[in-house]
Design an enzyme around this catalytic site. Structure first.
Site, mmCIF file in Angstrom:
data_model
loop_
_atom_site.group_PDB
_atom_site.id
_atom_site.type_symbol
_atom_site.label_atom_id
_atom_site.label_comp_id
_atom_site.label_asym_id
_atom_site.label_seq_id
_atom_site.Cartn_x
_atom_site.Cartn_y
_atom_site.Cartn_z
ATOM 1 N N LYS A 140 0.853 -1.188 0.000
ATOM 2 C CA LYS A 140 0.000 0.000 0.000
ATOM 3 C C LYS A 140 0.884 1.232 0.000
ATOM 4 O O LYS A 140 1.910 1.276 0.695
ATOM 5 C CB LYS A 140 -0.907 0.017 1.229
ATOM 6 C CG LYS A 140 -1.737 1.280 1.378
ATOM 7 C CD LYS A 140 -2.506 1.314 2.696
ATOM 8 C CE LYS A 140 -3.227 2.651 2.868
ATOM 9 N NZ LYS A 140 -3.957 2.730 4.138
ATOM 10 N N GLU A 162 -8.427 12.080 12.328
ATOM 11 C CA GLU A 162 -7.601 10.928 12.701
ATOM 12 C C GLU A 162 -6.760 11.163 13.956
ATOM 13 O O GLU A 162 -5.828 11.973 13.960
ATOM 14 C CB GLU A 162 -6.673 10.556 11.534
ATOM 15 C CG GLU A 162 -5.881 9.284 11.769
ATOM 16 C CD GLU A 162 -5.137 8.820 10.528
ATOM 17 O OE1 GLU A 162 -4.414 7.824 10.625
ATOM 18 O OE2 GLU A 162 -5.292 9.455 9.464
#
Length: 272
Positions: free
Chosen positions: A21, A70
């Site tokens: 990723k 976040e």
């Protein structure tokens, strides 16, 4: 077009096994002849993005500002909390569409795969430090004004004393910001991304004399200086990614800051 081509190249590298990723970011340049009014922008962010961390960091004539969903880590006494946040979809235009999008996101293989890399990394990083650990088996949903995210909270009790800043150093950067494996993803970012991230994505927070505090990941942000500025947005790229859809995701992630800067007040959804 250049950014989309870079994402295509990153996907090719992922498919050949060079990474699992990679988080690719891009910037958007803004010009404002009247100058940016920071207090007004902060006020608009507070009104428009109530489910996020609103932050502003001033250095000389620069203001780094944003609304991040976040959390990186929060520490209270011997207890720590972190949040795995990866995988997102645009909110629906009505209740029925919104429910459908949320169900689809919870079962979308691409987003679940992207999310799992973050969960696995944060869990493996925290486990050696913790006496106990609590983590949900499946991701939940975290809903913001423009986007809904896959979200997995993690919390636990520390085995022994460790400073909050040491925990920040262990966790940063997570696969939600960089990718995985860390070094391989970082090298692909350096080669293909073509921008200077600056403070974008860095750990930002506070710590007190008791070693308690909280740090977030400084995303959904902008760096503003006098009459010009740059906004930043990124998205996680895996082998199943579609470059055009990833571009659209970054476009949506610019929207909270664009609304706040332009003075647009977002009407809160009447549905959750």
């Amino acid at each position: 077009e250049e950014w989309i081509k870079s994402v295509e190249e990153v996907i090719k590298n992922i498919k050949t096994g060079k990474s699992n990723k990679v988080v690719m970011a891009r910037s958007l340049k803004l010009e404002n002849k009247k100058g940016f009014c920071i207090p007004l922008i902060i006020n608009n962010l507070i009104h428009n993005e109530p489910q996020t961390y609103i932050y502003a960091l001033e250095y000389k004539d620069i203001c780094f500002i944003g609304a991040s969903p976040e959390r990186l880590v929060k520490k209270t006494g011997n207890y720590v909390m972190s949040a795995c946040l990866a995988g997102a979809a645009k909110r629906g235009n009505n209740l029925r569409e919104d429910i459908s999008i949320k169900k689809e996101l919870l079962n979308d293989s691409k987003n679940i795969k992207e999310h799992k890399y973050v969960v696995d990394m944060i869990k493996s990083s925290l486990e050696p430090l913790l006496e106990t650990i609590e983590i949900a088996e499946r991701p939940q949903l975290l809903t913001n004004t423009n986007l809904v995210h896959l979200y997995t909270p993690i919390k636990g009790k520390l085995k022994s004393y460790i400073s909050l800043l040491e925990i920040v150093e262990i966790l940063h950067p997570t696969p939600a910001l960089n990718g995985t494996p860390t070094n391989e993803a970082r090298e692909l970012i350096r080669y293909f991304e073509k921008i200077d991230r600056g403070w974008y994505g860095g750990p930002l927070g506070w710590v007190n004399l008791d070693n308690d505090g909280e740090f977030i990941v400084a995303i959904r942000s902008g760096c503003l200086k006098k009459n010009e500025g740059y906004l930043f947005a990124g998205c996680g790229i895996v082998d199943q990614s579609n470059p055009l859809m990833e571009y659209e995701e970054t476009r949506i992630k610019f929207q909270p800051m664009l609304n706040a800067i332009s003075g647009s007040i977002t009407k809160n959804h009447t549905y959750k």
